[in-house]
Design a protein around this motif. Structure first.
Motif, PDB file in Angstrom:
ATOM      1  N   GLU A 241       8.613 -14.891  14.529  1.00  9.69           N
ATOM      2  CA  GLU A 241       9.332 -13.265  15.121  1.00  9.69           C
ATOM      3  C   GLU A 241      10.660 -13.420  14.608  1.00  9.69           C
ATOM      4  N   ILE A 242      11.266 -14.551  13.959  1.00 12.98           N
ATOM      5  CA  ILE A 242      12.662 -13.965  13.290  1.00 12.98           C
ATOM      6  C   ILE A 242      11.873 -13.269  11.929  1.00 12.98           C
ATOM      7  N   GLY A 243      11.544 -14.169  11.279  1.00 13.88           N
ATOM      8  CA  GLY A 243      10.641 -13.195   9.678  1.00 13.88           C
ATOM      9  C   GLY A 243      10.112 -11.977   9.976  1.00 13.88           C
ATOM     10  N   VAL A 244       9.469 -10.889  10.379  1.00  7.43           N
ATOM     11  CA  VAL A 244       8.669  -9.564  11.385  1.00  7.43           C
ATOM     12  C   VAL A 244      10.531  -9.158  11.946  1.00  7.43           C
ATOM     13  N   ALA A 245      11.065  -9.853  12.205  1.00  5.00           N
ATOM     14  CA  ALA A 245      12.241  -8.435  13.289  1.00  5.00           C
ATOM     15  C   ALA A 245      13.239  -8.985  11.553  1.00  5.00           C
ATOM     16  N   ASN A 246      13.040  -9.872  11.189  1.00  7.07           N
ATOM     17  CA  ASN A 246      14.630  -9.389  10.021  1.00  7.07           C
ATOM     18  C   ASN A 246      13.967  -8.969   8.484  1.00  7.07           C
ATOM     19  N   LEU A 247      13.344  -9.060   8.353  1.00 10.67           N
ATOM     20  CA  LEU A 247      12.127  -8.383   7.292  1.00 10.67           C
ATOM     21  C   LEU A 247      12.091  -6.757   8.243  1.00 10.67           C
ATOM     22  N   PHE A 248      11.771  -6.563   8.591  1.00  8.82           N
ATOM     23  CA  PHE A 248      10.633  -4.720   9.514  1.00  8.82           C
ATOM     24  C   PHE A 248      11.412  -4.491   8.540  1.00  8.82           C
ATOM     25  N   ILE A 249      12.732  -4.047   8.984  1.00  4.53           N
ATOM     26  CA  ILE A 249      12.932  -2.508   8.018  1.00  4.53           C
ATOM     27  C   ILE A 249      12.642  -2.635   6.696  1.00  4.53           C
ATOM     28  N   SER A 250      13.522  -3.210   6.294  1.00  9.76           N
ATOM     29  CA  SER A 250      13.284  -3.079   4.898  1.00  9.76           C
ATOM     30  C   SER A 250      11.860  -2.825   4.592  1.00  9.76           C
TER      31      SER A 250
ATOM     32  N   VAL B 262      12.499 -18.885   4.480  1.00  3.21           N
ATOM     33  CA  VAL B 262      11.553 -19.431   3.102  1.00  3.21           C
ATOM     34  C   VAL B 262      10.726 -18.161   2.995  1.00  3.21           C
ATOM     35  N   GLN B 263      10.798 -17.100   4.259  1.00  3.38           N
ATOM     36  CA  GLN B 263       9.983 -15.567   4.091  1.00  3.38           C
ATOM     37  C   GLN B 263      10.741 -14.973   2.788  1.00  3.38           C
ATOM     38  N   GLY B 264      11.766 -15.175   3.321  1.00  3.07           N
ATOM     39  CA  GLY B 264      12.497 -14.250   1.745  1.00  3.07           C
ATOM     40  C   GLY B 264      12.177 -14.803   0.657  1.00  3.07           C
ATOM     41  N   TRP B 265      12.750 -15.978   0.437  1.00  4.33           N
ATOM     42  CA  TRP B 265      12.113 -17.118  -1.281  1.00  4.33           C
ATOM     43  C   TRP B 265      10.759 -15.696  -1.584  1.00  4.33           C
ATOM     44  N   LEU B 266       9.748 -15.887  -0.454  1.00  9.05           N
ATOM     45  CA  LEU B 266       8.465 -15.574  -0.907  1.00  9.05           C
ATOM     46  C   LEU B 266       8.562 -14.392  -1.395  1.00  9.05           C
ATOM     47  N   ALA B 267       9.213 -13.431  -0.128  1.00  5.27           N
ATOM     48  CA  ALA B 267       9.468 -12.035  -0.144  1.00  5.27           C
ATOM     49  C   ALA B 267       9.481 -11.740  -2.103  1.00  5.27           C
ATOM     50  N   ASP B 268      10.920 -12.535  -2.443  1.00  2.00           N
ATOM     51  CA  ASP B 268      11.424 -12.366  -3.380  1.00  2.00           C
ATOM     52  C   ASP B 268      10.727 -12.725  -4.840  1.00  2.00           C
ATOM     53  N   ALA B 269       9.717 -13.986  -4.269  1.00  2.00           N
ATOM     54  CA  ALA B 269       8.909 -14.525  -5.404  1.00  2.00           C
ATOM     55  C   ALA B 269       7.571 -13.353  -5.660  1.00  2.00           C
ATOM     56  N   VAL B 270       7.035 -12.858  -4.815  1.00  2.00           N
ATOM     57  CA  VAL B 270       5.090 -12.916  -4.528  1.00  2.00           C
ATOM     58  C   VAL B 270       5.252 -11.337  -3.769  1.00  2.00           C
ATOM     59  N   GLY B 271       6.565 -10.839  -3.438  1.00  2.00           N
ATOM     60  CA  GLY B 271       6.184  -9.549  -3.064  1.00  2.00           C
ATOM     61  C   GLY B 271       6.485  -9.449  -1.262  1.00  2.00           C
ATOM     62  N   LEU B 272       7.430  -8.420  -0.526  1.00  2.00           N
ATOM     63  CA  LEU B 272       8.194  -8.647   0.795  1.00  2.00           C
ATOM     64  C   LEU B 272       6.567  -8.474   1.330  1.00  2.00           C
ATOM     65  N   GLN B 273       5.392  -7.393   1.617  1.00  2.00           N
ATOM     66  CA  GLN B 273       4.272  -7.581   1.792  1.00  2.00           C
ATOM     67  C   GLN B 273       3.453  -8.644   2.196  1.00  2.00           C
ATOM     68  N   ASN B 274       3.315  -9.220   0.825  1.00  2.00           N
ATOM     69  CA  ASN B 274       2.624 -11.402   0.775  1.00  2.00           C
ATOM     70  C   ASN B 274       3.305 -11.553   2.097  1.00  2.00           C
ATOM     71  N   SER B 275       4.581 -11.827   1.356  1.00  4.46           N
ATOM     72  CA  SER B 275       5.201 -12.865   2.266  1.00  4.46           C
ATOM     73  C   SER B 275       5.083 -13.192   4.210  1.00  4.46           C
ATOM     74  N   PHE B 276       4.255 -12.203   4.635  1.00  2.00           N
ATOM     75  CA  PHE B 276       3.668 -11.727   5.758  1.00  2.00           C
ATOM     76  C   PHE B 276       2.445 -13.015   5.889  1.00  2.00           C
ATOM     77  N   TRP B 277       1.950 -13.505   5.142  1.00  2.00           N
ATOM     78  CA  TRP B 277       0.758 -14.130   5.795  1.00  2.00           C
ATOM     79  C   TRP B 277       1.284 -15.774   5.319  1.00  2.00           C
TER      80      TRP B 277
END
Length: 417
Positions: free
Chosen positions: A250-259, A376-391
């Motif tokens: 929930e928090i990952g989706v909410a925090n990264l939604f606008i970006s 961790v999702q923020g780290w994944l977004a930096d490492a493999v891309g924001l969209q891929n972090s949603f896995w």
């Protein structure tokens, strides 16, 4: 445990108390999403990575059950509101000094207040009425939490994003130092207004007479605890990680939604424009909770949770693989799927705990610390891309599905006594 408003038979007349608590749920949902609206703004002001942005919301819950035992539910709720108000006011010097450290401290203070409210209010709502309707009752009150999250993006978008350079330019645009300073100071007024409302609400609750919890849920003393164990309740044992893992989603989706929505390959829009779509995400949660509260009066709560978790898996796979408006709408749809998850997992987790209810609810709310792993999702977004972090979100939904199918079923003993 102290409770100044304990009155025999009070659980029969809980309607007015639920109405007052609904306003409480509204406010903490409201301020949570104000923070979510602020995150992409802070990312621009402080030149943050996705990891640093998500870390702002990665604050652990405090073990509030011990405090509630000493001061009672009502005083704990008032204390939580005042802590949130203090954190909101701390955003004023954070904005004036353009300080990342003070901003983190202020948001951490707000999160501590919300954690205390969660520990006090969620079990209170779940057990003051008939046990057979606990899931529906908690989901209904949580719907007002979602109502707060629905209106907050309007407030934050208008008073923060639409009044700033970073909020009205496309993702990646250059912002000067002077513009960043002006953008930072735009956060002051919204948080002052929120602090005033929180103090007024604390005063209203202080004057109210809240009913006591039923005798069957009074915290067990040392002698009574002999032979009782939280770890014999499968629904709690697997419910704790379910809350922990769900909050990452929930928090990952909410925090990264606008970006995410602002990206050229997705929505190609400004943050202020993207905030309007965030409203739809939270609107889906609100509608889903009101509908879920009605559905769960006829269909078992765990079955409703199974359906929502399966749907969440599908739409998050869409968000992780599709492009353009399809990916954006898939991410928006997860709000409807998430709607009943937290209150349903919580109510299922404390079901049947009896005198261990307070301790069990404290553990479930402490599991909100799972939100810390959104970094961790923020780290994944930096490492493999924001969209891929949603896995990562997809994996979270799969655990909730497993809990709904099997882990939520009460059992006499799951671990060795």
């Amino acid at each position: 445990m102290r409770d100044d408003d304990a009155r025999p038979g009070a659980t029969r007349g809980y309607g007015k108390s639920l109405a007052l608590l609904a306003s409480l749920f509204f406010m903490w949902g409201f301020i949570t999403v104000i923070n979510n609206t602020l995150l992409p703004h802070l990312r621009s002001v402080f030149d943050l990575s996705y990891t640093q942005t998500t870390l702002i919301e990665s604050v652990a819950s405090i073990p509030s059950a011990f405090l509630i035992e000493r001061i009672g539910y009502k005083r704990a709720i008032i204390t939580g509101l005042l802590i949130m108000a203090a954190g909101a006011l701390a955003m004023v010097p954070a904005a004036r000094l353009v300080s990342y450290d003070i901003t983190i401290a202020a948001l951490f203070t707000i999160a501590c207040g919300i954690a205390l409210l969660q520990v006090a209010a969620n079990p209170y709502v779940a057990v003051i009425g008939p046990p057979e309707s606990s899931e529906a009752r908690l989901t209904m009150v949580q719907a007002f939490n979602s109502m707060g999250t629905f209106f907050a993006p309007y407030f934050g978008g208008y008073l923060i994003l639409s009044r700033t350079v970073s909020g009205t330019t496309l993702e990646g645009a250059t912002v000067t130092v002077q513009q960043k300073l002006a953008d930072a100071q735009a956060t002051q007024l919204p948080y002052v207004l929120v602090a005033i409302v929180l103090v007024v609400l604390a005063a209203d609750i202080g004057r109210a007479r809240l009913p006591a919890l039923g005798g069957g849920t009074v915290r067990a003393d040392a002698a009574q605890r002999e032979g009782l164990s939280l770890w014999r309740h499968r629904n709690l044992v697997f419910g704790i990680p379910a809350i922990f893992i769900y909050l990452i989603a929930e928090i990952g989706v909410a925090n990264l939604f606008i970006s995410f929505v602002s990206q050229p390959r997705i929505g190609n829009m400004t943050h202020a424009h993207a905030a309007n779509y965030l409203i739809l995400l939270w609107g889906g949660m609100m509608v889903g909770r009101f509908a879920g509260a009605l559905v769960m009066r006829r269909i078992a709560a765990n079955r409703v949770l199974v359906a929502n978790a399966a749907a969440a898996c599908v739409v998050m796979i869409g968000a992780a693989t599709l492009h353009g408006p399809a990916a954006m709408w898939a991410l928006i749809a997860v709000g409807l799927c998430h709607s009943i998850m937290f209150p349903t997992i919580f109510a299922l987790g404390i079901k049947g705990l009896g005198p261990l209810t307070e301790e069990g609810s404290g553990l479930l709310i402490t599991a909100i610390a799972g939100g810390a792993l959104v970094a961790v999702q923020g780290w994944l977004a930096d490492a493999v891309g924001l969209q891929n972090s949603f896995w990562l979100t997809v994996a979270c939904e799969l655990y909730v599905f497993a809990y709904a199918v099997w882990g939520s079923q009460p059992t006499a003993a799951i671990l060795a006594s």
